[in-house]
Design a protein around this motif. Sequence first.
Motif, mmCIF file in Angstrom:
data_model
loop_
_atom_site.group_PDB
_atom_site.id
_atom_site.type_symbol
_atom_site.label_atom_id
_atom_site.label_comp_id
_atom_site.label_asym_id
_atom_site.label_seq_id
_atom_site.Cartn_x
_atom_site.Cartn_y
_atom_site.Cartn_z
ATOM 1 N N SER A 41 10.405 17.930 17.705
ATOM 2 C CA SER A 41 10.582 17.792 19.155
ATOM 3 C C SER A 41 9.285 17.991 19.933
ATOM 4 O O SER A 41 9.235 17.704 21.129
ATOM 5 N N ARG A 42 8.239 18.484 19.292
ATOM 6 C CA ARG A 42 6.993 18.744 20.010
ATOM 7 C C ARG A 42 6.312 17.424 20.402
ATOM 8 O O ARG A 42 6.148 16.530 19.577
ATOM 9 N N SER A 43 5.899 17.329 21.649
ATOM 10 C CA SER A 43 5.253 16.113 22.153
ATOM 11 C C SER A 43 3.774 16.130 21.806
ATOM 12 O O SER A 43 3.154 17.187 21.684
ATOM 13 N N PRO A 44 3.163 14.931 21.657
ATOM 14 C CA PRO A 44 1.719 14.867 21.405
ATOM 15 C C PRO A 44 0.953 15.513 22.554
ATOM 16 O O PRO A 44 1.314 15.353 23.721
ATOM 17 N N GLN A 84 6.221 24.425 12.913
ATOM 18 C CA GLN A 84 5.023 23.706 13.315
ATOM 19 C C GLN A 84 5.362 22.248 13.595
ATOM 20 O O GLN A 84 6.272 21.681 12.990
ATOM 21 N N GLY A 85 4.636 21.649 14.544
ATOM 22 C CA GLY A 85 4.838 20.257 14.879
ATOM 23 C C GLY A 85 3.999 19.333 14.019
ATOM 24 O O GLY A 85 3.089 19.771 13.303
ATOM 25 N N LEU A 86 4.281 18.046 14.102
ATOM 26 C CA LEU A 86 3.589 17.074 13.263
ATOM 27 C C LEU A 86 2.098 16.976 13.576
ATOM 28 O O LEU A 86 1.287 16.695 12.693
ATOM 29 N N GLU A 87 1.724 17.195 14.841
ATOM 30 C CA GLU A 87 0.313 17.041 15.216
ATOM 31 C C GLU A 87 -0.581 18.005 14.430
ATOM 32 O O GLU A 87 -1.584 17.600 13.845
ATOM 33 N N ARG A 126 9.517 11.139 14.729
ATOM 34 C CA ARG A 126 9.330 11.450 13.313
ATOM 35 C C ARG A 126 7.972 10.982 12.807
ATOM 36 O O ARG A 126 7.779 10.803 11.599
ATOM 37 N N MET A 127 7.040 10.766 13.710
ATOM 38 C CA MET A 127 5.694 10.389 13.316
ATOM 39 C C MET A 127 4.708 10.955 14.354
ATOM 40 O O MET A 127 5.083 11.296 15.457
ATOM 41 N N HIS A 128 3.448 11.040 13.938
ATOM 42 C CA HIS A 128 2.392 11.387 14.888
ATOM 43 C C HIS A 128 1.182 10.530 14.600
ATOM 44 O O HIS A 128 0.867 10.237 13.438
#
Length: 296
Positions: free
Chosen positions: A102-105, A159-162, A288-290
């Motif tokens: 859910s974390r935004s770039p 942790q987020g994908l970024e 589901r991607m960064h």
Amino acid sequence: MLDAICKIDLQPDMTYSVFKFQVLNDAEIERLRQHLFCPVCDGKAYFRKASKDGKAACFGSRYHQLDCAEFKPSASRQREEQDATEVNQLITESDALKIDFSRSPSTAKAKPSSPQTAVLDKKAQSNNALELPNQIAEPQSQYLDDKRAHQPDQRIGSQGLEKLLNSLLRGSDLASSDLWVYTDDKYRWRAKNLFVNFVDAEPTDNGSPRMYWGTLSHSDKAMLWLNPADSKDVGIPIDSFKGALQQRFGIEDRRDLEGAGIIIFGKCFWNKDKTRKIIQLWNRDVTRMHLSKADD
């Protein structure tokens, strides 16, 4: 970088200046751009065309050795190294990690999409989901490596994908770790089985997804496919969610994708002729991607 070495099997190495490379015809640039390396440290390199707003064409690399004369530390490089340290600390101190999709770039300069673009994206996702149910709408029970409930005494980090992508690009221990990684509240994988660099991507027997990661070389002219720099026989289709991807990561033209880092939760399968491996974003959900654009 003003120069790059082009290395193609069974052909002599060729050094190109950026001025010489940029005037090649489009077909020749497309043929050569996935074979570029730093002339000093031999790190994998990319080519970025001149931009519409006046930025010059350039070579670059996200894989310079620290003592490479071409290496110029940037704010993004320092941030990636900090993220690698943070993730390594998390691996040491935690029993498990949950990915927070859910974390935004944090760095995207997103532009609002038009209502028409949003409608087209939703329509495309709906149509493709109906046409490819066996490729996309996999029942969870068919793709899980492990199925467990949380233990009450577990130390579970988040942790987020970024930051996960940044850490992988900077050589964190995540891709070789035995740490349990949860992709949702119920299902977990060993990190070493979940995170797969594009160069190691292989279709899975049961269609189970992985977190594929690496860097991009370029996209096709219409920006319908992404081509990883790390493997020349892998492609990532984005036509059904192109508008959503552009909005989320501030992508305005092909140049923004050249040399970008990427991590994507998806399934890998062969194309019809078994000549190219396709990595399909799971449920075509861009959360589901960064994607991390390269520095200019």
